[in-house]
Scaffold this motif. Structure first.
Motif, PDB file in Angstrom:
ATOM      1  N   GLN A   1       0.831  -1.201   0.000  1.00 45.45           N
ATOM      2  CA  GLN A   1       0.000   0.000   0.000  1.00 45.45           C
ATOM      3  C   GLN A   1       0.868   1.254   0.000  1.00 45.45           C
ATOM      4  OE1 GLN A   1      -2.325  -0.804   3.486  1.00 45.45           O
ATOM      5  NE2 GLN A   1      -3.790  -2.076   2.383  1.00 45.45           N
ATOM      6  N   LEU A   2       2.002   1.185   0.714  1.00 50.00           N
ATOM      7  CA  LEU A   2       2.915   2.333   0.754  1.00 50.00           C
ATOM      8  C   LEU A   2       3.625   2.542  -0.583  1.00 50.00           C
ATOM      9  CD1 LEU A   2       4.439   1.926   4.326  1.00 50.00           C
ATOM     10  CD2 LEU A   2       2.939   3.769   3.529  1.00 50.00           C
ATOM     11  N   ALA A   3       3.582   1.560  -1.452  1.00 46.26           N
ATOM     12  CA  ALA A   3       4.186   1.698  -2.786  1.00 46.26           C
ATOM     13  C   ALA A   3       3.478   2.780  -3.597  1.00 46.26           C
ATOM     14  CB  ALA A   3       4.139   0.358  -3.523  1.00 46.26           C
ATOM     15  N   ARG A   4       2.295   3.181  -3.149  1.00 45.35           N
ATOM     16  CA  ARG A   4       1.542   4.241  -3.831  1.00 45.35           C
ATOM     17  C   ARG A   4       1.598   5.562  -3.059  1.00 45.35           C
ATOM     18  NH1 ARG A   4      -1.321  -0.405  -3.969  1.00 45.35           N
ATOM     19  NH2 ARG A   4      -2.760   0.193  -2.339  1.00 45.35           N
ATOM     20  N   ASP A   5       2.465   5.645  -2.052  1.00 42.65           N
ATOM     21  CA  ASP A   5       2.597   6.864  -1.252  1.00 42.65           C
ATOM     22  C   ASP A   5       3.081   8.014  -2.136  1.00 42.65           C
ATOM     23  OD1 ASP A   5       2.820   7.488   1.933  1.00 42.65           O
ATOM     24  OD2 ASP A   5       4.209   8.743   0.784  1.00 42.65           O
ATOM     25  N   PRO A   6       2.590   9.226  -1.889  1.00 39.34           N
ATOM     26  CA  PRO A   6       3.037  10.359  -2.706  1.00 39.34           C
ATOM     27  C   PRO A   6       4.522  10.700  -2.525  1.00 39.34           C
ATOM     28  CG  PRO A   6       1.399  11.054  -1.074  1.00 39.34           C
ATOM     29  CD  PRO A   6       1.527   9.583  -0.961  1.00 39.34           C
ATOM     30  N   ASP A   7       5.118  10.295  -1.408  1.00 39.35           N
ATOM     31  CA  ASP A   7       6.527  10.582  -1.122  1.00 39.35           C
ATOM     32  C   ASP A   7       7.404   9.489  -1.738  1.00 39.35           C
ATOM     33  OD1 ASP A   7       9.072  10.806   0.052  1.00 39.35           O
ATOM     34  OD2 ASP A   7       8.253  11.565   1.939  1.00 39.35           O
ATOM     35  N   GLU A   8       8.256   9.881  -2.675  1.00 40.75           N
ATOM     36  CA  GLU A   8       9.112   8.925  -3.371  1.00 40.75           C
ATOM     37  C   GLU A   8      10.031   8.185  -2.410  1.00 40.75           C
ATOM     38  OE1 GLU A   8      12.427   7.134  -5.187  1.00 40.75           O
ATOM     39  OE2 GLU A   8      12.682   9.043  -4.148  1.00 40.75           O
ATOM     40  N   ALA A   9      10.535   8.856  -1.387  1.00 47.50           N
ATOM     41  CA  ALA A   9      11.420   8.209  -0.413  1.00 47.50           C
ATOM     42  C   ALA A   9      10.678   7.109   0.342  1.00 47.50           C
ATOM     43  CB  ALA A   9      11.989   9.243   0.554  1.00 47.50           C
ATOM     44  N   VAL A  10       9.430   7.349   0.675  1.00 45.19           N
ATOM     45  CA  VAL A  10       8.622   6.332   1.358  1.00 45.19           C
ATOM     46  C   VAL A  10       8.410   5.141   0.429  1.00 45.19           C
ATOM     47  CG1 VAL A  10       6.340   5.813   2.327  1.00 45.19           C
ATOM     48  CG2 VAL A  10       7.510   7.941   2.942  1.00 45.19           C
ATOM     49  N   ARG A  11       8.106   5.397  -0.830  1.00 42.55           N
ATOM     50  CA  ARG A  11       7.924   4.295  -1.789  1.00 42.55           C
ATOM     51  C   ARG A  11       9.186   3.445  -1.896  1.00 42.55           C
ATOM     52  NH1 ARG A  11       5.763   8.573  -4.885  1.00 42.55           N
ATOM     53  NH2 ARG A  11       7.516   8.449  -6.344  1.00 42.55           N
ATOM     54  N   ARG A  12      10.340   4.115  -1.979  1.00 45.89           N
ATOM     55  CA  ARG A  12      11.616   3.413  -2.084  1.00 45.89           C
ATOM     56  C   ARG A  12      11.908   2.596  -0.823  1.00 45.89           C
ATOM     57  NH1 ARG A  12      16.147   6.483  -1.178  1.00 45.89           N
ATOM     58  NH2 ARG A  12      14.900   8.279  -1.746  1.00 45.89           N
ATOM     59  N   GLY A  13      11.703   3.203   0.345  1.00 44.52           N
ATOM     60  CA  GLY A  13      11.931   2.502   1.605  1.00 44.52           C
ATOM     61  C   GLY A  13      10.971   1.344   1.801  1.00 44.52           C
ATOM     62  N   ALA A  14       9.713   1.534   1.422  1.00 39.50           N
ATOM     63  CA  ALA A  14       8.710   0.469   1.558  1.00 39.50           C
ATOM     64  C   ALA A  14       9.061  -0.721   0.675  1.00 39.50           C
ATOM     65  CB  ALA A  14       7.324   1.002   1.211  1.00 39.50           C
ATOM     66  N   ALA A  15       9.598  -0.460  -0.501  1.00 36.89           N
ATOM     67  CA  ALA A  15      10.005  -1.558  -1.379  1.00 36.89           C
ATOM     68  C   ALA A  15      11.108  -2.383  -0.723  1.00 36.89           C
ATOM     69  CB  ALA A  15      10.473  -1.009  -2.728  1.00 36.89           C
ATOM     70  N   GLU A  16      12.034  -1.718  -0.056  1.00 36.62           N
ATOM     71  CA  GLU A  16      13.119  -2.423   0.629  1.00 36.62           C
ATOM     72  C   GLU A  16      12.580  -3.229   1.812  1.00 36.62           C
ATOM     73  OE1 GLU A  16      16.978  -3.703   1.100  1.00 36.62           O
ATOM     74  OE2 GLU A  16      16.176  -2.497  -0.527  1.00 36.62           O
ATOM     75  N   VAL A  17      11.702  -2.643   2.605  1.00 36.91           N
ATOM     76  CA  VAL A  17      11.128  -3.347   3.751  1.00 36.91           C
ATOM     77  C   VAL A  17      10.314  -4.554   3.277  1.00 36.91           C
ATOM     78  CG1 VAL A  17       9.565  -3.167   5.737  1.00 36.91           C
ATOM     79  CG2 VAL A  17      11.151  -1.292   5.225  1.00 36.91           C
ATOM     80  N   SER A  18       9.631  -4.415   2.171  1.00 39.07           N
ATOM     81  CA  SER A  18       8.867  -5.526   1.612  1.00 39.07           C
ATOM     82  C   SER A  18       9.774  -6.702   1.263  1.00 39.07           C
ATOM     83  CB  SER A  18       8.100  -5.062   0.375  1.00 39.07           C
ATOM     84  OG  SER A  18       7.283  -6.087  -0.101  1.00 39.07           O
ATOM     85  N   VAL A  19      10.940  -6.417   0.720  1.00 34.01           N
ATOM     86  CA  VAL A  19      11.918  -7.466   0.413  1.00 34.01           C
ATOM     87  C   VAL A  19      12.364  -8.145   1.705  1.00 34.01           C
ATOM     88  CG1 VAL A  19      14.273  -7.884  -0.448  1.00 34.01           C
ATOM     89  CG2 VAL A  19      12.698  -6.426  -1.745  1.00 34.01           C
ATOM     90  N   TRP A  20      12.602  -7.353   2.759  1.00 33.96           N
ATOM     91  CA  TRP A  20      12.990  -7.933   4.054  1.00 33.96           C
ATOM     92  C   TRP A  20      11.901  -8.849   4.576  1.00 33.96           C
ATOM     93  CZ3 TRP A  20      14.380  -2.727   6.844  1.00 33.96           C
ATOM     94  CH2 TRP A  20      15.514  -2.145   6.234  1.00 33.96           C
ATOM     95  N   ALA A  21      10.640  -8.401   4.460  1.00 33.37           N
ATOM     96  CA  ALA A  21       9.522  -9.190   4.968  1.00 33.37           C
ATOM     97  C   ALA A  21       9.391 -10.497   4.191  1.00 33.37           C
ATOM     98  CB  ALA A  21       8.218  -8.391   4.867  1.00 33.37           C
ATOM     99  N   ASP A  22       9.578 -10.447   2.883  1.00 35.75           N
ATOM    100  CA  ASP A  22       9.528 -11.657   2.077  1.00 35.75           C
ATOM    101  C   ASP A  22      10.645 -12.623   2.481  1.00 35.75           C
ATOM    102  OD1 ASP A  22       7.312 -10.802   0.694  1.00 35.75           O
ATOM    103  OD2 ASP A  22       8.437 -10.093  -1.050  1.00 35.75           O
ATOM    104  N   GLY A  23      11.828 -12.094   2.753  1.00 37.91           N
ATOM    105  CA  GLY A  23      12.957 -12.924   3.161  1.00 37.91           C
ATOM    106  C   GLY A  23      12.757 -13.563   4.526  1.00 37.91           C
ATOM    107  N   ALA A  24      12.021 -12.892   5.403  1.00 36.03           N
ATOM    108  CA  ALA A  24      11.787 -13.422   6.751  1.00 36.03           C
ATOM    109  C   ALA A  24      10.828 -14.611   6.718  1.00 36.03           C
ATOM    110  CB  ALA A  24      11.237 -12.330   7.655  1.00 36.03           C
ATOM    111  N   ARG A  25      10.023 -14.725   5.676  1.00 35.07           N
ATOM    112  CA  ARG A  25       9.060 -15.823   5.580  1.00 35.07           C
ATOM    113  C   ARG A  25       9.727 -17.139   5.161  1.00 35.07           C
ATOM    114  NH1 ARG A  25       4.375 -13.191   2.053  1.00 35.07           N
ATOM    115  NH2 ARG A  25       4.739 -11.143   2.867  1.00 35.07           N
ATOM    116  N   CYS A  26      10.905 -17.021   4.580  1.00 36.93           N
ATOM    117  CA  CYS A  26      11.583 -18.232   4.072  1.00 36.93           C
ATOM    118  C   CYS A  26      12.122 -19.093   5.204  1.00 36.93           C
ATOM    119  CB  CYS A  26      12.729 -17.833   3.155  1.00 36.93           C
ATOM    120  SG  CYS A  26      12.176 -16.927   1.718  1.00 36.93           S
TER     121      CYS A  26
END
Length: 135
Positions: free
Chosen positions: A110-135
């Motif tokens: 949902q944050l990938a659609r945030d108006p702040d580009e920095a938030v979108r970039r950071g959220a993409a990184e956190v999403s990768v971390w979350a995906d890695g934690a599920r493995c």
């Protein structure tokens, strides 16, 4: 007598790392309050002690709200590599801990659609971390 928010705000600027850790944990519950946003961001990017960064990131990830994860995403976008490692560790701790957290990846999506580009970039990184934690 000080409210929980007031006490945590005071602790956020303490010279004591342990007080700042307590403040980060306490302020996480107020992530939706605009008054807590900047102090929380400062704790996430604490330059004096990595425990403050790690514990604040874990507390916010456990809260799991849009506001809490937006703060983590903002911090990730501003962090140097060392800080980002500790932010990732804190998020990971929340994801794999005994109580787990809500779907961080969904909120980050949902944050990938945030108006702040920095938030979108950071959220993409956190999403990768979350995906890695599920493995």
């Amino acid at each position: 007598m000080m409210s929980g928010l007031e006490a945590a705000l005071t602790g956020a600027s303490s010279p004591s790392w342990s007080e700042r850790v307590r403040a980060g944990r306490g302020l996480a519950a107020f992530a939706d309050d605009p008054e807590a946003a900047e102090p929380l961001l400062g704790l996430l990017l604490d330059v004096e002690d990595t425990a403050v960064t790690r514990q604040t990131a874990e507390a916010l990830a456990r809260v799991g709200t849009m506001a809490a994860l937006r703060l983590i995403a903002r911090a990730v976008a501003e962090a140097d590599d060392h800080q980002a490692d500790w932010l990732q560790t804190g998020v990971h701790d929340a994801l794999v801990g005994p109580h787990g957290v809500l779907d961080v990846a969904t909120v980050c999506g949902q944050l990938a659609r945030d108006p702040d580009e920095a938030v979108r970039r950071g959220a993409a990184e956190v999403s990768v971390w979350a995906d890695g934690a599920r493995c």
